[in-house]
Design an enzyme around this catalytic site. Structure first.
Site, PDB file in Angstrom:
ATOM      1  N   HIS A 170       0.848  -1.190   0.000  1.00 17.28           N
ATOM      2  CA  HIS A 170       0.000   0.000   0.000  1.00 17.28           C
ATOM      3  C   HIS A 170       0.884   1.241   0.000  1.00 17.28           C
ATOM      4  CE1 HIS A 170      -1.820   3.165   2.714  1.00 17.28           C
ATOM      5  NE2 HIS A 170      -2.657   3.164   1.703  1.00 17.28           N
ATOM      6  N   HIS A 215       1.985  11.048  -0.902  1.00 20.54           N
ATOM      7  CA  HIS A 215       1.143  10.594   0.206  1.00 20.54           C
ATOM      8  C   HIS A 215       1.317  11.614   1.319  1.00 20.54           C
ATOM      9  CE1 HIS A 215       0.012   7.679   3.620  1.00 20.54           C
ATOM     10  NE2 HIS A 215      -1.101   7.999   2.953  1.00 20.54           N
TER      11      HIS A 215
END
Length: 329
Positions: free
Chosen positions: A51, A128
């Site tokens: 992920h 992110h």
């Protein structure tokens, strides 16, 4: 010879709704650990993924994403020595670089692409919360070089997010993908078997979560559904995944995420914490759930399972070992 049942996925490809058929294939030898989940006449049983694959290359100098709140961006500019390290602690989801992830058996890579406004016109990075130091082109090249060294391995690359990408930048990114992977790309169509991919010399299935770009390029596959619990507690994460399984799996390839997600309350209660500190103590609980899963075409079966800090425990080997549950046919 022992034989192993895998499902092919629906004829319409990723994310389809038709129930996938079951086929029978010989258990073949594999050059590398990851290929144990991708055998012979079918595409896959269960595959391990990471992920937010690229967060290992975030650092304290990385600017805060422009998709974040104006307040966080302002604090990042006024108090960068305080704000950026704090954000960084909750942004890093992986410790291994992309080559190391592939080496340990990861075959699904979660690539959140973004354009950094302060950079050049074609300055594509990953993101992110903050932007990565790595460039998209360099990373895709690194993956391509790894695949050249491992010609019987197949990867799923999930390009997502696309923060700040214009139509021109989407076309530029697709051109980079074509130039870098070339004949390795498997064009959109029926989900192929591994044996078919080997015969064609194809090693990359690239999903692309932008419908307009997808419609113009046959090299791209639709985005894979990602089951994201958005939970800080592992018990709630597992409860969410079990609920999704009870609703019935998507017909095509999909991802079950075992990644925990912090919220503001959790961060405030754990001022010295980090995503790593939140995740590692619960890996045993999460991998225990992984070991209980079943591959195959059933409504409650899993397909790709993605996690944080891959390589920190037995997650990858546990995922690969799930395919043994299909023995004997």
């Amino acid at each position: 010879m022992q034989r192993l049942c895998f499902h092919t996925g629906p004829g319409s490809g990723f994310g389809g709704r038709h129930p996938p058929p079951v086929c029978t294939v010989p258990v073949c030898g594999s050059e590398h650990r990851g290929q144990e989940g991708l055998v012979g006449d079918c595409l896959l049983g269960v595959t391990a993924g990471s992920h937010d694959t690229m967060t290992y290359c975030l650092n304290k100098r990385s600017p805060i994403s422009h998709s974040q709140s104006w307040l966080l961006q302002l604090l990042g500019k006024l108090l960068p020595c305080v704000t950026r390290p704090m954000v960084l602690k909750w942004s890093v989801t992986q410790a291994l670089d992309v080559t190391e992830q592939l080496d340990v058996g990861v075959r699904y890579l979660d690539l959140r692409v973004a354009h950094v406004p302060e950079g050049s016109r074609r300055n594509l990075h990953f993101v992110h919360f903050v932007y990565t130091t790595a460039l998209v082109e360099d990373t895709l090249t690194e993956i391509s070089e790894w695949l050249e060294r491992h010609p019987r391995e197949v990867v799923i690359l999930a390009c997502r997010g696309f923060e700040g990408l214009t139509e021109e930048l989407h076309e530029y990114l697709v051109a980079c993908v074509r130039n870098i992977f070339g004949h390795m790309l498997c064009p959109r169509g029926e989900v192929p078997t591994l044996r078919q991919l080997w015969a064609r010399g194809q090693q990359v299935l690239l999903s692309y979560e932008d419908e307009r770009t997808l419609s113009r390029h046959r090299e791209l596959w639709p985005g894979l559904p990602y089951w994201w619990a958005d939970q800080a507690k592992p018990t709630e994460l597992v409860r969410y995944l079990e609920h999704m399984k009870s609703c019935g799996r998507p017909g095509g390839l999909f991802v079950a995420g075992i990644n925990l997600t912090e919220n503001l309350e959790y961060v405030l209660v754990h001022p010295a914490g980090s995503l790593r500190k939140m995740t590692l103590p619960h890996l045993a609980y999460l991998t225990a759930w992984v070991r209980e899963q079943s591959p195959g075409p059933g409504a409650r079966c899993t397909n790709v399972i993605a996690g944080d800090f891959v390589g920190a425990d037995s997650f990858i080997s546990d995922v690969i070992r799930l395919n043994e549950k299909l023995l004997p046919c």
